[in-house]
Design a protein around this motif. Structure first.
Motif, PDB file in Angstrom:
ATOM      1  N   ASP A   1      -1.599   1.395  -5.308  1.00 49.87           N
ATOM      2  CA  ASP A   1      -2.476   0.510  -6.075  1.00 49.87           C
ATOM      3  C   ASP A   1      -2.507  -0.915  -5.542  1.00 49.87           C
ATOM      4  OD1 ASP A   1       0.071  -0.289  -6.733  1.00 49.87           O
ATOM      5  OD2 ASP A   1      -0.122   0.046  -8.886  1.00 49.87           O
ATOM      6  N   GLY A   2      -1.893  -1.143  -4.393  1.00 51.13           N
ATOM      7  CA  GLY A   2      -1.897  -2.491  -3.827  1.00 51.13           C
ATOM      8  C   GLY A   2      -0.837  -3.400  -4.409  1.00 51.13           C
TER       9      GLY A   2
ATOM     10  N   MET B   1       0.806  -1.217   0.000  1.00 53.11           N
ATOM     11  CA  MET B   1       0.000   0.000   0.000  1.00 53.11           C
ATOM     12  C   MET B   1       0.844   1.273   0.000  1.00 53.11           C
ATOM     13  SD  MET B   1      -3.081  -0.969  -0.325  1.00 53.11           S
ATOM     14  CE  MET B   1      -3.923   0.570   0.011  1.00 53.11           C
ATOM     15  N   ASP B   2       2.123   1.157  -0.362  1.00 56.01           N
ATOM     16  CA  ASP B   2       2.961   2.350  -0.481  1.00 56.01           C
ATOM     17  C   ASP B   2       2.633   3.102  -1.779  1.00 56.01           C
ATOM     18  OD1 ASP B   2       4.203   1.649   1.832  1.00 56.01           O
ATOM     19  OD2 ASP B   2       6.062   0.950   0.906  1.00 56.01           O
ATOM     20  N   GLU B   3       2.949   4.385  -1.805  1.00 55.79           N
ATOM     21  CA  GLU B   3       2.884   5.187  -3.017  1.00 55.79           C
ATOM     22  C   GLU B   3       4.319   5.525  -3.382  1.00 55.79           C
ATOM     23  OE1 GLU B   3       0.366   8.996  -4.805  1.00 55.79           O
ATOM     24  OE2 GLU B   3       0.089   8.334  -2.736  1.00 55.79           O
ATOM     25  N   GLU B   4       4.909   4.700  -4.248  1.00 63.69           N
ATOM     26  CA  GLU B   4       6.353   4.719  -4.418  1.00 63.69           C
ATOM     27  C   GLU B   4       6.861   5.790  -5.387  1.00 63.69           C
ATOM     28  OE1 GLU B   4       5.119   0.243  -4.073  1.00 63.69           O
ATOM     29  OE2 GLU B   4       4.395   2.020  -5.121  1.00 63.69           O
TER      30      GLU B   4
ATOM     31  N   ASP C   1      10.283   1.567  -9.454  1.00 61.64           N
ATOM     32  CA  ASP C   1      10.914   2.559  -8.586  1.00 61.64           C
ATOM     33  C   ASP C   1      12.006   1.930  -7.724  1.00 61.64           C
ATOM     34  OD1 ASP C   1       8.885   4.934  -8.912  1.00 61.64           O
ATOM     35  OD2 ASP C   1       7.651   3.162  -8.554  1.00 61.64           O
ATOM     36  N   TYR C   2      12.945   2.769  -7.282  1.00 60.89           N
ATOM     37  CA  TYR C   2      13.886   2.354  -6.239  1.00 60.89           C
ATOM     38  C   TYR C   2      13.125   2.431  -4.919  1.00 60.89           C
ATOM     39  CZ  TYR C   2      17.569   2.899  -9.728  1.00 60.89           C
ATOM     40  OH  TYR C   2      18.354   2.771 -10.855  1.00 60.89           O
ATOM     41  N   TRP C   3      13.027   1.300  -4.208  1.00 56.36           N
ATOM     42  CA  TRP C   3      12.167   1.244  -3.036  1.00 56.36           C
ATOM     43  C   TRP C   3      12.589   0.063  -2.168  1.00 56.36           C
ATOM     44  CZ3 TRP C   3       9.388   5.360  -2.170  1.00 56.36           C
ATOM     45  CH2 TRP C   3       8.381   5.355  -1.202  1.00 56.36           C
ATOM     46  N   SER C   4      11.944  -0.093  -1.050  1.00 57.01           N
ATOM     47  CA  SER C   4      12.093  -1.301  -0.240  1.00 57.01           C
ATOM     48  C   SER C   4      10.702  -1.764   0.174  1.00 57.01           C
ATOM     49  CB  SER C   4      12.976  -1.042   0.982  1.00 57.01           C
ATOM     50  OG  SER C   4      12.367  -0.142   1.884  1.00 57.01           O
ATOM     51  N   VAL C   5      10.601  -3.017   0.577  1.00 54.31           N
ATOM     52  CA  VAL C   5       9.304  -3.629   0.874  1.00 54.31           C
ATOM     53  C   VAL C   5       9.135  -3.701   2.395  1.00 54.31           C
ATOM     54  CG1 VAL C   5       7.876  -5.683   0.535  1.00 54.31           C
ATOM     55  CG2 VAL C   5       9.457  -4.946  -1.270  1.00 54.31           C
TER      56      VAL C   5
END
Length: 555
Positions: free
Chosen positions: A404-405, A395-398, A411-415
């Motif tokens: 969008d679930g 549920m992040d907005e990366e 994107d560069y991100w982490s979970v």
């Protein structure tokens, strides 16, 4: 004991090893960081193996278009890029791996080879993507073998179609990308003549909803006359794709998940899989395919497994959302009867919404029954998406990806859930769900009943005995052992009486009056029982869980 049933763990290395929790939407590599091949240590891989995994699908390994500069690999222009990190499915060099996944980008191939070796040491097979339908608009291979010609290098760009062109062209046209063709997105990128877009857009005007960052590859099908040109000598693209597959096989890759396999002609698949198997007979192929009417032709072409998206996955998502009764599962297996063992069941992957997202169940524990049913219903493979076993909500907005679930691939991100687990901060709830997945997946791949056994649907024989909207019951049998499986989608415990018809006993080579032991394979508890179709079997099924009882006659 391995049963032959495969269990795939899909993971994006870019995200898996990244534990940065100070993330910036649309952040750069320097701001948000990236996971590395080296994050998959021997210990981590043992943990994945212990989850009940036979294959690791490393997603996003191939070098793809990105907004980050690397030596010899300049950033891709934003007009033909999705997200700063870029889509793993816009490959810009089939013979290279993504630089950001290496501690030392100049040694990225060696670091990936070491990951393959570590994965094999952990007794798991390596799966990577093969993306044959399209490539990045900036495709150019710097690492191809000396005798291999680059894609498009010998194309006739003044014709829309030629059998031996690698791309489709729109002669005399310049590529224009935008929602409104009269108001295009301007920038530094120039493509003349324009090439057809990956999702079969044969005009120079792909919209921002199209796969505008990719170019469609030509396998000999003429979209203007609908004629097929597959005769010998085969189209040039066929040979180039064969070279790519053999290159990765020689490096130690065991299997390929073939992206959008349904958009590539079946004759090519039959030809190329046969060619690969001449020198690498154990190589496995998984098809991303969404038309059940075509399943048989892809199996005949040599695919080992086909995505089971429009069947079991869609049905079970409907059950989780309260829109579909559990009994609808009976229709899904009937629709693909005879294909058991060739399907790949899953409840999550990079394209789909997370089960625990607000868009499906809101809680990973509520979704567990769907995974249990997928893993145990037949001898087909099962796939888990990293973080699924931890209840990741997505549920992040990366950045490029909104709320969008889904877990971003752009994107560069982490979970979040994976980050907590890797740093030892996972809650008891997270750890408890992972333990349930561990028990389930190990049972699925290690017990011959679930790896090889016959299937018998008990729903027709139990009309009125339990809630068909929330419970589903079936039998599996192998070598005279019979397993009763009851899945409960309700948030309350269920006390059920399950009737087993005599027809099932006949099918499994058993008979009324047989005496044997009954075992709960999860708890290990044992008892004695007599097979008698006239007396229903009483069983307690935990809320949001599964109950399994295995009967074996006394010889």
């Amino acid at each position: 004991m391995m049963t032959g049933k495969i269990s795939i763990y899909q993971v994006l290395p870019r995200l898996f090893g990244n534990t940065n929790d100070s993330l910036k939407p649309n952040g750069t590599l320097e701001e948000n960081g990236s996971g590395k091949f080296d994050d998959f240590t021997d210990e981590v891989l043992r943990g994945i193996k212990g989850l009940g995994v036979t294959h690791v699908w490393y997603t996003g390994v191939l070098d793809h278009a990105t907004g980050t500069d690397f030596p010899g690999k300049p950033a891709t222009q934003p007009e033909v890029l999705k997200g700063i990190a870029g889509s793993p499915y816009a490959v810009r060099d089939y013979y290279d791996v993504a630089p950001e996944l290496a501690v030392n980008p100049e040694n990225r191939e060696e670091e990936f080879r070491a990951l393959i070796e570590r994965t094999h040491k952990a007794q798991m097979k390596v799966v990577i993507d093969f993306v044959p339908n399209h490539v990045s608009r900036v495709y150019h291979s710097l690492r191809r073998p000396p005798l291999v010609r680059d894609l498009g290098a010998d194309d006739k760009t003044d014709v829309a179609f030629d059998k031996n062109n690698n791309y489709y062209y729109i002669p005399g046209s310049t590529l224009i990308i935008g929602d409104d063709h009269a108001d295009p997105v301007h920038g530094a990128f120039m493509e003349f003549p324009a090439k057809a877009t990956g999702n079969d857009v044969f005009t120079p005007y792909p919209s921002e909803k199209d796969w505008y960052e990719t170019v469609k590859l030509n396998y000999g099908w003429d979209p203007y006359t609908w004629q097929e040109h597959y005769e010998s000598p085969v189209p040039d693209t066929w040979n180039k794709m064969l070279d790519i597959l053999l290159y990765w096989c020689a490096m130690g890759v065991d299997a390929f998940r073939c992206d959008m396999a349904g958009m590539v002609p079946v004759p090519f698949w039959k030809w190329v899989i046969g060619k690969v198997h001449l020198s690498h007979p154990e190589t496995e192929f998984v098809a991303e395919l969404y038309e059940p009417i075509r399943y048989k032709s892809y199996i005949e072409a040599g695919f080992d497994y086909l995505y089971d998206k429009v069947g079991l996955y869609d049905t079970l998502v409907g059950v989780l959302k309260g829109q579909t009764p559990a009994s609808a599962v009976s229709d899904t297996w009937k629709a693909v009867e005879g294909l058991s063992g060739h399907l790949l069941h899953f409840m999550e992957n990079h394209d789909e919404q997370r089960l625990a997202s607000d868009f499906i169940s809101g809680d990973g524990r509520k979704a567990f029954p769907a995974m249990a049913l997928s893993a145990l219903i037949d001898s087909s493979g099962i796939m888990t998406y990293f973080g699924q076993e931890l209840g990741e909500r997505g549920m992040d907005e990366e950045g490029f990806s909104g709320r969008d679930g889904r877990t971003t691939i752009f994107d560069y991100w982490s979970v979040p859930a994976v980050r907590l687990w890797k740093t030892g901060r996972a809650s008891e709830e997270i750890l408890g769900l992972r333990e349930k997945y561990t028990l389930l997946l190990n049972l699925a791949i290690n017990d011959p009943v679930f790896g090889r056994g016959q299937f018998f649907d008990l729903m027709y024989a139990n009309v009125g005995r339990f809630d068909f909207t929330k419970q589903y019951a079936f039998l599996r049998s192998f070598d005279q052992e019979v397993a009763l499986v009851v899945v409960n989608f309700d948030d309350k415990d269920a006390f059920l009486e399950i009737k087993t018809p005599e027809l099932a006993l006949d099918m499994f080579g058993l008979h009324k009056g047989m005496v044997g032991t009954v075992k709960n394979p999860i708890s290990g508890d044992k008892g004695a029982m007599e097979l008698n179709p006239e007396y229903p079997y009483q069983i307690e099924v935990p809320a949001l869980g599964v109950a399994i009882r295995c009967f074996r006659p006394v010889v």
